[in-house]
Design a protein around this motif. Structure first.
Motif, short mmCIF file in Angstrom:
data_model
loop_
_atom_site.label_atom_id
_atom_site.label_comp_id
_atom_site.label_asym_id
_atom_site.label_seq_id
_atom_site.Cartn_x
_atom_site.Cartn_y
_atom_site.Cartn_z
N SER B 61 0.85 -1.19 0.00
CA SER B 61 0.00 0.00 0.00
C SER B 61 0.89 1.24 0.00
O SER B 61 1.95 1.26 0.60
N SER B 66 -1.84 2.58 -7.55
CA SER B 66 -3.13 3.17 -7.93
C SER B 66 -2.94 4.49 -8.66
O SER B 66 -3.71 4.81 -9.57
N GLN B 102 -12.42 0.33 -6.93
CA GLN B 102 -12.41 -0.54 -5.76
C GLN B 102 -13.71 -0.42 -4.95
O GLN B 102 -14.27 -1.40 -4.51
N ASN B 103 -14.17 0.83 -4.79
CA ASN B 103 -15.40 1.02 -4.00
C ASN B 103 -16.63 1.08 -4.90
O ASN B 103 -17.61 1.72 -4.57
N TYR B 104 -16.55 0.45 -6.04
CA TYR B 104 -17.65 0.24 -6.99
C TYR B 104 -18.09 1.50 -7.73
O TYR B 104 -18.35 1.47 -8.91
N GLN B 162 -19.87 -5.02 -7.40
CA GLN B 162 -18.69 -4.98 -8.26
C GLN B 162 -18.99 -5.61 -9.61
O GLN B 162 -18.41 -5.21 -10.61
N ASP B 180 -8.96 -1.13 -10.37
CA ASP B 180 -8.24 -0.67 -9.19
C ASP B 180 -8.65 -1.52 -7.99
O ASP B 180 -9.68 -1.27 -7.38
N GLU B 181 -7.86 -2.50 -7.66
CA GLU B 181 -8.18 -3.46 -6.59
C GLU B 181 -9.66 -3.85 -6.63
O GLU B 181 -10.39 -3.63 -5.68
N PRO B 182 -10.09 -4.44 -7.74
CA PRO B 182 -11.53 -4.66 -7.92
C PRO B 182 -12.12 -5.63 -6.91
O PRO B 182 -13.32 -5.59 -6.63
N GLY B 184 -10.79 -6.06 -3.80
CA GLY B 184 -10.19 -5.74 -2.51
C GLY B 184 -11.19 -5.64 -1.37
O GLY B 184 -10.87 -5.96 -0.23
N ARG B 191 -14.69 -13.17 -3.44
CA ARG B 191 -13.56 -12.75 -4.26
C ARG B 191 -13.16 -13.85 -5.24
O ARG B 191 -13.02 -13.61 -6.43
N THR B 213 -3.45 -4.71 -7.70
CA THR B 213 -3.81 -5.66 -6.64
C THR B 213 -2.69 -5.69 -5.61
O THR B 213 -1.60 -5.20 -5.85
#
Lengths: 283, 279
Positions: B61, B66, B102-104, B162, B180-182, B184, B191, B213
């Motif tokens: 991280s 990203s 990542q957050n949809y 997602q 982007d970390e789809p 995560g 997952r 990822t």
């Protein structure tokens, strides 16, 4: 073993609470509110028994008001109208002023929320004018219009501006960056971005502003009508007080309160209808 | 195209260009700091992605992976360097590089179908209503969301959300998919299922994918190449790992392949080496 008994306990407790919640619902929605009204009535009886020359007992108030209650839409010559007509006259002023206010305030809120110079230019003015009692605008309005009716509507218009502007601007400026990124990736032109993303995203804020504005407008109209006279529930209150007819004043207070509540319910229904979303459960 | 980058030696016969499909050249990203200096996030990144390649960006991280993806998306500008897609410079966001967030990032006031439809309406302006409707339905069916098409995002699970994001991204037929970390934010079972679904779709309609990822197994399972980044600040590409397993891939078979563990250990060792500098 221990786990099992804990499970059984949990089941028993949850069943009991379920029963309790069903009864509790009845208690919370019927019993307690009824007790509240009962308390107010008792208080009223108490005060009326002390100053009965001024204040009627509740049952007397109802008896005195029977004509108003039974015939809300009577017309007995010029100015002698049923309380329903008075209410409609006041509602008309409030809704006109409120709609005019919304038509001005929502675009202004968008401008302030999206364009920083507009925020810097207008924010000080809004901060100074917002705490001014809308009634202070009445003399100015009377000087401009020279007539009671447009002056009253103008005061309501001013009243309706501030909360709607502030909340719209807040909503517009706090649209999630994620939504704006979607618009950017899809290459939305600016107007479509406003219409398709920013407007729906800030609708809950806009409605909060409208709701506060309408609530204040309904508060203010009573005071405005006391000053301007004419047909309206506010002037009715003042007029009946001049005739020492407190029974009708009490009736008016009740009618004004219920109407305000209905206005608030109406606007939240409208919000649910327009945003196609269930309003989040309160509590 | 005089400047040829690192990976053009293994020329792809489906690919007429000499340079890669997506080319990232000498990209640096730095933010000015309060005291007049600058904070370097990405330092001189060079990478090419071929037209049908699934490439993963992996790193700890805060290593700027990203940020690199957002630069490719056009959502952020690089401080220096050049990113080109099919030879054309990327300066701003565009629907040819659709993003899965990542957050949809679903619009909560629209239903599942309307969310996909919005993207189709914006991008495929020339299509007829019927074409658009069938495109939306086709992609909702592809991610198995037809039963939930008329639900709102707050009525469905994270995995379903997602899938909407993926359907939305694929429905506009992007040249390249950026993820982007789809997976995560999803629980382990969801997952795994969703990785399989995405891989199924990708294996059926191959295209360029760049996925961020932090999960080595996910990268090994899904991608053709794994770009391993060193820790930030001033993150660089430490190493690029080729994943030689043929598609379609089977997770169970992969786990029995000794080569899989070689690659896995190699990647994990790399990440361990670059760990702990500032955490």
């Amino acid at each position: 073993m221990v786990q099992l008994s804990i499970m059984a306990l949990f089941v028993a407790v949850s069943q009991a609470t379920w029963k309790r919640t069903k009864l509790g619902l009845l208690r919370n929605t019927v019993l307690y509110p009824a007790l509240g009204f009962l308390g107010i009535l008792l208080l009223w009886y108490g005060i009326a028994s002390l100053r009965h020359e001024l204040m009627p007992y509740p049952h007397e108030a109802i008896a005195n008001n029977l004509d108003f209650i039974m015939h809300p839409f009577y017309q007995r010559g010029a100015g002698d109208l049923g309380i329903g007509w008075l209410l409609l006259a006041s509602l008309r002023r409030v809704l006109l002023g409120f709609l005019l206010g919304a038509v001005v305030a929502i675009p202004l809120g968008f401008l302030i929320g999206m364009y920083r110079p507009a925020l810097l230019a207008l924010n000080p003015i809004i901060q100074i004018l917002k705490p001014v009692s809308p009634l202070a605008w009445l003399p100015i309005a009377l000087a401009i219009f020279n007539l009671a009716e447009p002056s009253a509507i103008f005061v309501i218009f001013i009243t309706s501006l501030w909360s709607t502007i502030i909340n719209t601007a807040l909503g517009v400026s706090s649209v999630s960056k994620d939504y704006l990124d979607i618009a950017r990736v899809l290459e939305m032109p600016p107007w479509r971005r406003v219409y398709k993303i920013i407007l729906p995203a800030s609708l809950p804020y806009i409605f909060t502003g409208l709701r506060i504005s309408l609530g204040i407008a309904w508060l203010v109209i009573v005071a405005v009508e006391m000053l301007t006279g004419g047909v309206g529930i506010g002037f009715f209150v003042w007029d009946e007080w001049s005739r020492l007819n407190l029974s009708s004043v009490f009736l008016s207070v009740f009618v004004i309160g219920v109407t305000g509540l209905l206005l608030d319910v109406a606007i939240s229904r409208l919000e649910a209808l327009i945003t196609h979303r269930r309003t989040p459960k309160e509590g | 195209m005089t400047k040829s980058s690192l990976q053009t030696a293994d020329t792809n016969d489906r690919q007429p260009e000499t340079a890669g499909f997506l080319t990232i050249e000498n990209v640096t990203k730095a933010y000015p700091t309060g005291n007049g200096g600058e904070f370097v996030v990405l330092d001189n990144i060079n990478l090419t992605v071929e037209a049908n390649q699934f490439v993963s960006l992996i790193g700890h991280s805060g290593c700027g992976k990203s940020t690199l993806l957002k630069i490719v998306a056009g959502l952020e500008r690089s401080t220096s360097g050049l990113v080109t897609l099919e030879g054309r410079e990327i300066r701003k966001p565009g629907s040819d590089r659709m993003m899965v967030f990542q957050n949809y990032s679903l619009l909560p006031w629209l239903t599942v179908r309307e969310n996909v439809r919005l993207a189709v309406d914006e991008v495929l302006k020339d299509a007829s209503r019927a074409e658009k409707a069938s495109l939306v339905n086709e992609h909702l069916a592809m991610v198995k969301l037809m039963p939930a098409a008329n639900k709102y995002p707050d009525e469905i699970s994270g995995g379903m959300k997602q899938r909407v994001g993926i359907a939305r991204a694929l429905a506009i037929r992007p040249k390249m998919l950026l993820m982007d970390e789809p997976f995560g934010a999803l629980d382990a079972l969801t997952r795994g299922k969703l990785q399989r679904q995405v891989l199924d779709i990708w294996e059926a309609h191959r295209q360029a994918v760049l996925m961020v990822t932090h999960d080595v197994d996910e990268a090994l399972y899904m991608s053709d190449r794994i770009v391993m980044m060193t820790n930030g600040p001033a993150a660089q590409i430490g190493e690029i790992l080729d994943v030689p397993f043929a598609h379609p891939r089977d997770r169970a078979a992969l786990r029995e392949n000794p080569h899989y563990y070689e690659l896995r250990n190699h990647a994990l060792n790399f990440l361990d080496q670059h760990f702990g500098a500032d955490d």
